[in-house]
Design a protein around this motif. Structure first.
Motif, PDB file in Angstrom:
ATOM      1  N   SER A   9       8.899  -0.987 -21.882  1.00 57.09           N
ATOM      2  CA  SER A   9       8.979  -2.446 -21.074  1.00 57.09           C
ATOM      3  C   SER A   9      10.020  -3.523 -22.506  1.00 57.09           C
ATOM      4  N   SER A  10       9.797  -4.729 -22.232  1.00 52.74           N
ATOM      5  CA  SER A  10       9.865  -5.878 -22.734  1.00 52.74           C
ATOM      6  C   SER A  10       9.731  -7.075 -22.783  1.00 52.74           C
ATOM      7  N   THR A  11       9.736  -7.562 -23.687  1.00 52.95           N
ATOM      8  CA  THR A  11       8.659  -9.469 -23.394  1.00 52.95           C
ATOM      9  C   THR A  11       9.335 -10.509 -24.272  1.00 52.95           C
ATOM     10  N   GLU A  12       9.603 -11.668 -24.022  1.00 49.92           N
ATOM     11  CA  GLU A  12       9.954 -12.637 -25.117  1.00 49.92           C
ATOM     12  C   GLU A  12       9.158 -13.075 -25.047  1.00 49.92           C
ATOM     13  N   ARG A  13       9.509 -13.653 -26.104  1.00 50.40           N
ATOM     14  CA  ARG A  13       9.096 -14.971 -27.129  1.00 50.40           C
ATOM     15  C   ARG A  13       9.277 -16.180 -27.395  1.00 50.40           C
ATOM     16  N   VAL A  14       9.207 -17.206 -26.710  1.00 51.77           N
ATOM     17  CA  VAL A  14      10.296 -18.674 -27.809  1.00 51.77           C
ATOM     18  C   VAL A  14       9.397 -19.373 -28.917  1.00 51.77           C
ATOM     19  N   THR A  15       9.846 -19.067 -29.902  1.00 53.14           N
ATOM     20  CA  THR A  15       9.290 -18.996 -32.029  1.00 53.14           C
ATOM     21  C   THR A  15      10.012 -20.982 -31.840  1.00 53.14           C
ATOM     22  N   ARG A  16      10.993 -21.121 -31.500  1.00 52.27           N
ATOM     23  CA  ARG A  16      11.963 -22.274 -32.147  1.00 52.27           C
ATOM     24  C   ARG A  16      12.137 -22.600 -31.084  1.00 52.27           C
ATOM     25  N   ILE A  17      12.957 -24.334 -31.200  1.00 56.48           N
ATOM     26  CA  ILE A  17      13.142 -25.126 -29.887  1.00 56.48           C
ATOM     27  C   ILE A  17      13.563 -26.870 -31.202  1.00 56.48           C
ATOM     28  N   GLY A  18      15.207 -26.164 -30.621  1.00 63.08           N
ATOM     29  CA  GLY A  18      16.011 -27.710 -31.642  1.00 63.08           C
ATOM     30  C   GLY A  18      17.105 -27.975 -30.372  1.00 63.08           C
ATOM     31  N   LEU A  19      17.400 -28.922 -30.433  1.00 64.87           N
ATOM     32  CA  LEU A  19      17.938 -30.163 -29.766  1.00 64.87           C
ATOM     33  C   LEU A  19      19.970 -30.273 -30.666  1.00 64.87           C
ATOM     34  N   ARG A  20      20.343 -30.208 -30.249  1.00 62.50           N
ATOM     35  CA  ARG A  20      21.894 -30.356 -30.530  1.00 62.50           C
ATOM     36  C   ARG A  20      23.128 -31.050 -29.777  1.00 62.50           C
ATOM     37  N   ARG A  21      23.142 -32.043 -30.126  1.00 57.15           N
ATOM     38  CA  ARG A  21      23.737 -32.834 -28.301  1.00 57.15           C
ATOM     39  C   ARG A  21      24.566 -31.851 -27.259  1.00 57.15           C
ATOM     40  N   GLY A  22      24.185 -31.764 -26.138  1.00 58.03           N
ATOM     41  CA  GLY A  22      24.031 -31.807 -25.280  1.00 58.03           C
ATOM     42  C   GLY A  22      23.523 -30.386 -24.878  1.00 58.03           C
ATOM     43  N   TYR A  23      22.744 -29.773 -25.675  1.00 60.45           N
ATOM     44  CA  TYR A  23      21.902 -28.299 -25.945  1.00 60.45           C
ATOM     45  C   TYR A  23      21.115 -28.456 -26.191  1.00 60.45           C
ATOM     46  N   VAL A  24      19.402 -27.237 -25.195  1.00 62.13           N
ATOM     47  CA  VAL A  24      18.677 -27.287 -25.742  1.00 62.13           C
ATOM     48  C   VAL A  24      19.258 -26.301 -26.186  1.00 62.13           C
ATOM     49  N   MET A  25      18.224 -25.713 -27.728  1.00 61.97           N
ATOM     50  CA  MET A  25      18.306 -24.350 -28.064  1.00 61.97           C
ATOM     51  C   MET A  25      17.126 -24.311 -28.746  1.00 61.97           C
ATOM     52  N   LEU A  26      17.686 -22.607 -28.219  1.00 62.48           N
ATOM     53  CA  LEU A  26      15.860 -21.697 -28.125  1.00 62.48           C
ATOM     54  C   LEU A  26      16.288 -20.771 -29.139  1.00 62.48           C
ATOM     55  N   ASP A  27      15.132 -20.531 -30.211  1.00 57.79           N
ATOM     56  CA  ASP A  27      15.291 -18.951 -30.654  1.00 57.79           C
ATOM     57  C   ASP A  27      13.889 -18.016 -30.083  1.00 57.79           C
ATOM     58  N   VAL A  28      14.791 -16.753 -29.955  1.00 56.79           N
ATOM     59  CA  VAL A  28      13.742 -16.444 -28.709  1.00 56.79           C
ATOM     60  C   VAL A  28      13.584 -14.924 -29.766  1.00 56.79           C
ATOM     61  N   LEU A  29      12.419 -14.270 -29.618  1.00 58.45           N
ATOM     62  CA  LEU A  29      11.755 -13.040 -30.101  1.00 58.45           C
ATOM     63  C   LEU A  29      11.554 -11.924 -29.014  1.00 58.45           C
ATOM     64  N   ARG A  30      12.161 -11.171 -28.935  1.00 53.22           N
ATOM     65  CA  ARG A  30      12.037 -10.793 -27.650  1.00 53.22           C
ATOM     66  C   ARG A  30      11.346  -8.931 -28.369  1.00 53.22           C
ATOM     67  N   SER A  31      10.958  -8.393 -27.830  1.00 51.49           N
ATOM     68  CA  SER A  31      10.045  -7.860 -27.947  1.00 51.49           C
ATOM     69  C   SER A  31      10.508  -6.016 -26.843  1.00 51.49           C
ATOM     70  N   GLU A  32      10.982  -5.178 -27.481  1.00 54.46           N
ATOM     71  CA  GLU A  32      10.891  -3.994 -26.968  1.00 54.46           C
ATOM     72  C   GLU A  32      10.208  -1.956 -27.053  1.00 54.46           C
ATOM     73  N   GLU A  33       9.346  -2.342 -25.897  1.00 54.63           N
ATOM     74  CA  GLU A  33       8.802  -1.156 -26.693  1.00 54.63           C
ATOM     75  C   GLU A  33       8.842   0.223 -25.812  1.00 54.63           C
ATOM     76  N   THR A  34       9.220   1.200 -26.651  1.00 57.12           N
ATOM     77  CA  THR A  34       8.985   2.607 -25.807  1.00 57.12           C
ATOM     78  C   THR A  34       7.794   3.226 -26.595  1.00 57.12           C
ATOM     79  N   ALA A  35       7.172   3.866 -25.357  1.00 59.96           N
ATOM     80  CA  ALA A  35       5.438   3.971 -24.942  1.00 59.96           C
ATOM     81  C   ALA A  35       5.902   5.662 -24.631  1.00 59.96           C
ATOM     82  N   LEU A  36       4.643   6.871 -25.639  1.00 62.55           N
ATOM     83  CA  LEU A  36       4.989   8.145 -25.186  1.00 62.55           C
ATOM     84  C   LEU A  36       3.657   8.503 -25.187  1.00 62.55           C
TER      85      LEU A  36
END
Length: 678
Positions: free
Chosen positions: A451-478
């Protein structure tokens, strides 16, 4: 066959030749053998031995002579093309030695003595009474009848010696696969002499017998017994009689170089210079005066450089507790081998002499040690269904254990003396450990899910863009079900590029990340998460549209490019979705909320501009119809048509002004949005 003695003036050497036996052999994992021959040599004696022809190159480049009381004069051996060199310049050929009649016939014309007569050989033939030899003397021809044991002596001693050497070479050539090596020495007393050299040899092949403890839930100080055996082949051409045998494991560089065969250097051939031939053209007499040249003609057009080079361009494209059970009584080797370790290599020196005749294969024990060991389950393939049965051992010796294949037996309980499987042992340095898998345990099962999930950890603005820092969690379960069994489970998890693992590891290696857990008999779920940080950019303006201030609605199809425009469908909905799942305390969330608000206003302005643009187009179409009607009417109808034309013109102008104002309002809002951020 009748015997005839031909005295060819053989000069027998007065030096004594000593055949040196093999005393020591060191076999290397590089496919080489270091052979030591040693023995006592008398004064003024030489050393001889035989070696396979294929080993002569190696022997010539690696030979060492150890003679502390004498001087080495050099090494002699027959030429690589023995027969060819021996018969060069002789009136004989190898086939001439098939009979005495043919041999003497080949020497026809040479001076010889036989039966009391002396003269040049004229003819030889076999008769019932013996060999009839005809000699030419100054007084005529003498015929001699030679019987069994009579001698024919060549008076030319140099020729006789060369014929004798040719016969010797012919005998030696019958065994082309070996050469007689002679090392000439000079000393005034008897002494011990040793000769060492390196030659190619079959690779010695280690194999192991591994006695493993049973699987336990608590682990502990269990031990495994490891016996090493080596398959050794004697292909040296000499018997190994009670020799000292050493087996070396390492990674030595090994090369071959052909230095036994003659090598000639090709040279350019220059022709012989001779005087040039004199050439004369015959006189053909006078000729009439040539006519005057014609009028000048235009010069032909020169071929362009591109045309001249076109064909060429086209071609260019062209690795000491007792063990229980019946098998624990396995016999130890007669005497343990001594391990001599040095940088990058280890030599197992057998304690007792070894005898292996040439052409024989032997299997000799070289190792018997007890090593700390623990039975485990091992998962290498997360997608498989059953784990591997394995044992973890640690090299508690002081030297590296070489690569080899181990036959695994049980040591205790129901497994005592039972074959469990085979395992590969890769080279294991002292103190290092290895997990050896030898079977698959079908009583233990596991399944995996991801499974995998994503979470936005920080947002910033740069001329003409919205910048997103995303933390992606990927998990293997046995989900592992040991079905009541207890023991240690080892899981090897592949690395993921750019991701950090968030589970405990005991080691890392070529296998990836190693995770361990003790199974207590009940079903358990293992979670193996990874995290990676990603940067995502959400553009607020399509750069393909150019600068917003230069965009004119009159030359632009708004409806067709609606999704490319700020405020159009798509971008606003995406930003609203991101804002809806961002935590309230996420850095930059307020900036994103402001962008969403501005984009909402942009949608209102864009809808207004679209409405005004459609109104203008409707008014413009009415103006075109009114203009056409005014042109088509006459009389009173024409006056009414012109009035309607004036009204349509004012409506179109007002609609165009309203559309311009609505578009400019949207453009100002777009520019203000794009100026947000750094």
């Amino acid at each position: 066959m009748r015997r005839l003695t031909l005295a060819f003036c053989l000069a027998a050497s007065t030096a004594l030749a000593t055949e040196l036996p093999v005393r020591s052999v060191t076999l290397s994992s590089a496919g080489l053998a270091q052979i030591e021959r040693a023995g006592e040599v008398p004064p003024e004696g030489s050393v001889v031995f035989r070696a396979p022809t294929e080993d002569v190159d190696d022997l010539l480049r690696s030979l060492i002579v150890v003679d502390t009381a004498g001087t080495v004069e050099g090494l002699r051996l027959p030429a690589s093309d023995l027969a060819g060199e021996a018969f060069r310049g002789l009136p004989l050929r190898p086939d001439d030695f098939t009979s005495r009649e043919r041999l003497l016939a080949a020497l026809r014309g040479q001076e010889a003595e036989a039966g009391g007569a002396r003269g040049r050989i004229a003819d030889a033939s076999e008769t019932t009474n013996g060999l009839r030899l005809s000699l030419v003397t100054p007084r005529g021809i003498v015929t001699v009848l030679l019987r069994e044991g009579d001698e024919v002596k060549l008076t030319d001693e140099a020729l006789a010696a060369r014929v004798a050497r040719a016969a010797e070479a012919l005998a030696a050539a019958r065994s082309e696969d070996e050469r007689r090596i002679e090392i000439r020495l000079r000393a005034d007393r008897a002494r011990q002499v040793a000769v060492l050299y390196v030659a190619g040899a079959p690779l010695w092949k280690p194999s192991y017998r591994l006695l493993v403890p049973p699987l336990t839930a608590t682990g502990g100080a269990a031990q495994a017994r490891l016996q090493g055996w080596a398959v050794v082949e004697n292909a040296s051409g000499s018997d190994w009689d009670a020799i000292r045998l050493a087996l070396v494991s390492g990674e030595a560089a090994a090369f071959r170089q052909r230095i036994y065969e003659p090598i000639t250097v090709p040279r350019p051939e220059l022709p012989v210079r001779v005087a040039g031939a004199v050439q004369v053209r015959p006189d053909t007499g006078g000729r009439p005066t040539p006519p005057p040249p014609p009028s000048p003609m235009p010069a032909p057009l020169a071929m362009s450089r591109e045309m001249a080079s076109a064909p060429q361009a086209a071609r260019a494209r062209a690795p000491d507790a007792p063990v229980g059970g019946a098998i624990a009584g396995t016999s130890p080797p007669a005497a343990a081998a001594t391990a001599e370790a040095s940088a990058g290599r280890v030599a197992f020196v057998l304690a007792e002499p070894v005898t292996i005749r040439t052409g024989e294969t032997a299997n000799v024990p070289f190792l018997d040690v007890r090593l700390p060991a623990e039975r485990v389950w091992w998962i290498q393939d997360l997608a498989a269904r059953h784990p591997l049965s394995a044992v973890r051992i640690r090299n508690a010796s002081s030297h590296t254990l070489p690569d080899g294949l181990a036959t695994v037996y049980g040591a205790e309980g129901p497994e005592a003396g039972v074959f469990l499987g085979d395992a590969e042992i890769r080279a294991m340095p002292a103190g290092d450990g290895r997990i050896l898998a030898f079977a698959r345990d079908r009583d233990v099962q596991y399944t995996q899910a991801g499974s995998s999930t994503e979470r936005v950890t920080r947002i910033g603005l740069r001329r003409g863009y919205v910048m997103l820092d995303v933390l992606r969690s990927e998990e293997t379960a046995l989900n592992v079900d040991p079905r009541g069994a207890r023991g240690l489970l080892v899981v090897d998890v592949p690395r993921r590029a750019g991701a950090q693992h968030r589970f405990t590891t005991v080691s890392e290696g070529d296998f990836g990340l190693r995770h361990e857990v003790m199974l207590e008999g009940a079903q358990v779920t293992l979670r193996l998460p990874f995290e990676r940080t990603m940067r995502q950019e959400v553009p607020l303006w399509d750069q393909g549209l150019g600068e917003p201030v230069l965009l004119r609605w009159q030359q632009f199809d708004i409806e067709q490019n609606l999704r490319r425009l700020p405020g159009g469908p798509g971008t606003l909905e995406r930003l609203q979705e991101i804002l809806g799942r961002v935590a309230a305390d996420t850095p930059g969330r307020d900036d994103l909320a402001g962008v969403v608000q501005a984009m909402t206003e942009l949608r209102r302005l864009l809808d207004e501009a679209r409405l005004r643009a459609r109104a203008y187009r409707t008014a413009d179409q009415a103006l075109q119809r009114a203009r056409q009607a005014a042109e088509d009417r006459t009389g009173p109808e024409q006056q009414e048509a012109r009035r309607r034309l004036n009204t349509a013109s004012r409506d179109a102008e007002q609609a165009g002004t309203a559309a311009d104002q609505a578009w400019e309002a949207w453009q100002r809002a777009v520019i203000a949005l794009l100026q947000r951020g750094a």
